[in-house]
Write a protein that holds these residues in place. Structure first.
Motif, PDB file in Angstrom:
ATOM      1  N   TRP A  30      14.626  23.370 -18.312  1.00 30.13           N
ATOM      2  CA  TRP A  30      13.714  22.339 -18.804  1.00 30.13           C
ATOM      3  C   TRP A  30      14.509  21.207 -19.469  1.00 30.13           C
ATOM      4  N   THR A  31      15.031  20.342 -18.622  1.00 33.27           N
ATOM      5  CA  THR A  31      15.782  19.169 -19.076  1.00 33.27           C
ATOM      6  C   THR A  31      14.957  17.915 -18.791  1.00 33.27           C
ATOM      7  N   GLY A  32      15.556  16.748 -19.021  1.00 30.25           N
ATOM      8  CA  GLY A  32      14.840  15.493 -18.827  1.00 30.25           C
ATOM      9  C   GLY A  32      14.317  15.308 -17.424  1.00 30.25           C
ATOM     10  N   SER A  33      15.146  15.653 -16.409  1.00 28.87           N
ATOM     11  CA  SER A  33      14.710  15.483 -15.017  1.00 28.87           C
ATOM     12  C   SER A  33      13.536  16.405 -14.690  1.00 28.87           C
ATOM     13  N   THR A  34      13.556  17.627 -15.240  1.00 30.12           N
ATOM     14  CA  THR A  34      12.442  18.566 -15.003  1.00 30.12           C
ATOM     15  C   THR A  34      11.150  18.037 -15.609  1.00 30.12           C
ATOM     16  N   TYR A  35      11.241  17.514 -16.827  1.00 37.49           N
ATOM     17  CA  TYR A  35      10.045  16.930 -17.449  1.00 37.49           C
ATOM     18  C   TYR A  35       9.543  15.731 -16.648  1.00 37.49           C
ATOM     19  N   GLY A  36      10.481  14.983 -16.050  1.00 41.47           N
ATOM     20  CA  GLY A  36      10.081  13.861 -15.205  1.00 41.47           C
ATOM     21  C   GLY A  36       9.263  14.325 -14.009  1.00 41.47           C
ATOM     22  N   TRP A  37       9.728  15.410 -13.340  1.00 43.54           N
ATOM     23  CA  TRP A  37       8.965  15.982 -12.222  1.00 43.54           C
ATOM     24  C   TRP A  37       7.603  16.494 -12.691  1.00 43.54           C
ATOM     25  N   ALA A  38       7.554  17.096 -13.892  1.00 42.15           N
ATOM     26  CA  ALA A  38       6.277  17.607 -14.430  1.00 42.15           C
ATOM     27  C   ALA A  38       5.292  16.461 -14.668  1.00 42.15           C
ATOM     28  N   ILE A  39       5.793  15.330 -15.198  1.00 36.00           N
ATOM     29  CA  ILE A  39       4.932  14.173 -15.429  1.00 36.00           C
ATOM     30  C   ILE A  39       4.426  13.615 -14.103  1.00 36.00           C
ATOM     31  N   THR A  52       1.970  19.050  -3.237  1.00 35.84           N
ATOM     32  CA  THR A  52       2.779  20.260  -3.003  1.00 35.84           C
ATOM     33  C   THR A  52       4.269  19.916  -2.934  1.00 35.84           C
ATOM     34  N   GLN A  53       4.600  18.750  -2.387  1.00 34.36           N
ATOM     35  CA  GLN A  53       6.013  18.370  -2.286  1.00 34.36           C
ATOM     36  C   GLN A  53       6.615  18.152  -3.681  1.00 34.36           C
ATOM     37  N   VAL A  54       5.837  17.531  -4.569  1.00 36.71           N
ATOM     38  CA  VAL A  54       6.312  17.343  -5.954  1.00 36.71           C
ATOM     39  C   VAL A  54       6.421  18.690  -6.659  1.00 36.71           C
ATOM     40  N   MET A  55       5.475  19.604  -6.365  1.00 34.94           N
ATOM     41  CA  MET A  55       5.512  20.943  -6.966  1.00 34.94           C
ATOM     42  C   MET A  55       6.798  21.674  -6.583  1.00 34.94           C
ATOM     43  N   TRP A  56       7.208  21.579  -5.292  1.00 34.08           N
ATOM     44  CA  TRP A  56       8.455  22.221  -4.882  1.00 34.08           C
ATOM     45  C   TRP A  56       9.645  21.658  -5.657  1.00 34.08           C
ATOM     46  N   GLN A  57       9.647  20.355  -5.857  1.00 32.75           N
ATOM     47  CA  GLN A  57      10.756  19.723  -6.577  1.00 32.75           C
ATOM     48  C   GLN A  57      10.792  20.161  -8.036  1.00 32.75           C
ATOM     49  N   LEU A  58       9.610  20.307  -8.633  1.00 32.98           N
ATOM     50  CA  LEU A  58       9.552  20.799 -10.015  1.00 32.98           C
ATOM     51  C   LEU A  58      10.111  22.220 -10.088  1.00 32.98           C
ATOM     52  N   LEU A  73       4.056  15.300 -11.330  1.00 28.84           N
ATOM     53  CA  LEU A  73       3.077  16.252 -10.792  1.00 28.84           C
ATOM     54  C   LEU A  73       1.725  16.084 -11.491  1.00 28.84           C
ATOM     55  N   SER A  74       1.750  15.831 -12.793  1.00 29.04           N
ATOM     56  CA  SER A  74       0.497  15.569 -13.520  1.00 29.04           C
ATOM     57  C   SER A  74      -0.213  14.354 -12.924  1.00 29.04           C
ATOM     58  N   GLY A  75       0.564  13.304 -12.632  1.00 29.46           N
ATOM     59  CA  GLY A  75      -0.025  12.108 -12.024  1.00 29.46           C
ATOM     60  C   GLY A  75      -0.620  12.387 -10.658  1.00 29.46           C
ATOM     61  N   MET A  76       0.040  13.239  -9.873  1.00 33.89           N
ATOM     62  CA  MET A  76      -0.482  13.584  -8.546  1.00 33.89           C
ATOM     63  C   MET A  76      -1.801  14.344  -8.657  1.00 33.89           C
ATOM     64  N   PHE A  77      -1.878  15.286  -9.603  1.00 31.01           N
ATOM     65  CA  PHE A  77      -3.135  16.018  -9.793  1.00 31.01           C
ATOM     66  C   PHE A  77      -4.242  15.082 -10.286  1.00 31.01           C
ATOM     67  N   ALA A  78      -3.894  14.114 -11.135  1.00 32.80           N
ATOM     68  CA  ALA A  78      -4.890  13.141 -11.601  1.00 32.80           C
ATOM     69  C   ALA A  78      -5.399  12.302 -10.433  1.00 32.80           C
ATOM     70  N   LEU A  79      -4.475  11.860  -9.573  1.00 34.39           N
ATOM     71  CA  LEU A  79      -4.859  11.075  -8.404  1.00 34.39           C
ATOM     72  C   LEU A  79      -5.718  11.893  -7.454  1.00 34.39           C
ATOM     73  N   TYR A  80      -5.402  13.198  -7.347  1.00 34.63           N
ATOM     74  CA  TYR A  80      -6.228  14.083  -6.515  1.00 34.63           C
ATOM     75  C   TYR A  80      -7.652  14.158  -7.081  1.00 34.63           C
TER      76      TYR A  80
END
Length: 495
Positions: free
Chosen positions: A129-138, A114-120, A140-147
């Motif tokens: 949708w710039t480089g930093s936003t895509y970084g947060w999206a990636i 959820t903390q990464v989601m807020w940052q995204l 967040l994808s990793g966090m969901f995979a770990l979940y």
């Protein structure tokens, strides 16, 4: 004359399983508390975060649905966790230690997700949708995979524990109680979580909540509290549900010892990879048809999974706590559908006809969801969702009962295992496709109601196509051809 695989050991040397205590009804319900906890966690992840991402943070539905689907796409990890729990103990136990560690992991990972989601969401609002936003999206994808990996680490050894602690004659009762508790968890979770969330506020719009400072602070505090308190309670439920069960009731070591005596070597589980599962499920025309039906059925039931709460927010102007309560209507309907199918529908009209009836009812429910949007009545939405859950219960019960009957005993374990693995992937595809179809609908239509209606229409058509596939399944042909075809697949792999 003994076969090469049989031992000449006398029966007196076989382990005596009759001395093990039998699992009582109270312990079965106690075990079900773990599944209840998983139901609550699924409500938080798939029922709450998707609403926040799509409505409040204005993240594209395809991307939000993709995040929610990731835990399902990593489900092949469950095969490795199951095999590892067979071979290695934690805290001196084959299953319980894995269950506990997985529960602690998914509780911690859930909060940080959820903390990464807020940052995204903040990055989307402030810089687009710039480089930093895509970084947060990636990230967040990793966090969901770990979940998803954490859930697999906990739930797979738990499923194996259910086998370890039960005999064949009581296993169906145990599984029925434990899996019913999953839906109970969704219902209870919906009620509890809705009490912790703000039930008033500005209806969602196409503007990010980061443009509304006061509401953002209130909502963020409430969501963070939910993702601290509720997962911690689920960890407590997990420990209470499983503490002492394995040591008292498990027959695992005795069964391994029995297998060594009978076969002269330790048991070794076949590795069921996703590729091998697909080979088994498409081994013949009939297995391919039935697998295709199950795939379409799964997509038809779960396509709305990631868009239902956003639908309540965008079309009905419902608050977050109100959309969370929609899960209670769906969960109660599902419980009634499972009960009705097992005790009344299937005994009267049969399994194949029950699955077909359920598919038609799901399609009708999609039409009612569409109508409820035009009526703009919350009670109509809740009624349509309750019917949707009821129809899903009948469909799932009929289809899975039919699957268990269709396969010969010699290949049933492999077929059911292959279905379980591929079904998780199918659920992920269903969730993702719901987001994709919603975004397509938003491109075609300017009005949110028409965009969401587009999803329901597609969902209903998928269920009708599932019925077409089911009508082509020939039970007698399946029984004669599938056993031979699956055996050939397994023999080829051995070669």
């Amino acid at each position: 004359m003994n076969s090469p695989h049989q031992s000449s050991q006398p029966d007196s040397e076989l382990p005596n399983l009759s001395s093990h205590p039998q699992l009582n009804l109270l312990s079965m319900f106690r075990m079900g508390l773990f599944q209840m906890g998983l139901g609550i966690m699924s409500l938080l992840i798939a029922g709450l975060l998707n609403r926040l991402m799509i409505n409040e943070l204005v993240i594209p539905a395809t991307l939000a649905a993709g995040f929610i689907a990731i835990p399902l796409f990593v489900s092949p990890a469950r095969v490795w966790f199951g095999q590892t729990s067979d071979a290695k103990t934690i805290f001196g136990m084959h299953r319980t230690g894995y269950v506990w560690i997985g529960a602690v992991m998914f509780a911690i990972v859930g909060f940080f997700t959820t903390q990464v989601m807020w940052q995204l969401g903040r990055s989307v609002y402030e810089v687009g949708w710039t480089g930093s936003t895509y970084g947060w999206a990636i990230l967040l994808s990793g966090m969901f995979a770990l979940y998803g990996i954490s859930i697999s680490l906990s739930s797979t050894p738990f499923a194996a524990l259910l086998v370890d602690i039960s005999d064949e004659e009581e296993r169906s009762k145990l599984v029925s109680i434990v899996w019913s508790m999953l839906m109970v968890g969704i219902v209870i979770g919906a009620i509890v979580v809705s009490r912790l969330l703000p039930c008033t506020g500005t209806p969602p719009s196409n503007v990010s909540i980061y443009a509304q400072g006061d509401r953002l602070t209130q909502l963020q505090s409430a969501i963070d509290l939910v993702f601290l308190a509720v997962p911690a309670a689920v960890v407590g439920l997990t420990v209470f549900a499983t503490y002492g069960i394995e040591k008292k009731y498990s027959r695992y070591k005795f069964r391994v010892a029995q297998n060594e005596i009978l076969n002269g070597s330790a048991a070794s589980e076949d590795k069921l990879t996703l590729g091998r599962a697909l080979q088994v499920l498409t081994a013949s025309k009939q297995t391919g048809l039935f697998f295709s039906f199950l795939l379409m059925m799964t997509i038809g039931i779960f396509m709305q999974d990631a868009i239902m709460e956003p639908f309540g927010g965008a079309v009905f102007g419902m608050s977050i706590c109100a959309t969370t309560q929609l899960n209670a209507a769906f969960g109660m309907g599902t419980l009634m559908g499972l009960s009705a199918s097992g005790f009344w529908v299937i005994p009267r009209i049969g399994k194949q006809a029950s699955a077909r009836l359920g598919c038609y009812l799901v399609a009708a429910s999609c039409l009612l969801l569409l109508i409820s949007g035009f009526l703009q009545k919350t009670w109509a939405l809740q009624a349509a969702l309750a019917l949707f859950g009821f129809a899903s219960g009948i469909t799932t019960s009929g289809a899975l009962s039919l699957m268990l009957d269709l396969t010969a005993a010699e290949t049933a374990g492999t077929f059911v295992g292959a279905w379980g693995l591929s079904q998780a992937i199918a659920r992920g595809l269903a969730t993702l496709s719901g987001g994709i179809v919603l975004d397509i609908g938003k491109k075609i239509f300017d009005t949110p109601m028409f965009a969401y209606s587009f999803v329901f229409i597609c969902e209903g058509l998928v269920m009708i196509f599932a019925v077409v596939l089911l009508t082509r399944v020939n039970v007698q042909e399946f029984r004669t051809d599938a056993k031979r075809a699956i055996a050939n697949v397994l023999a080829n792999e051995l070669d």
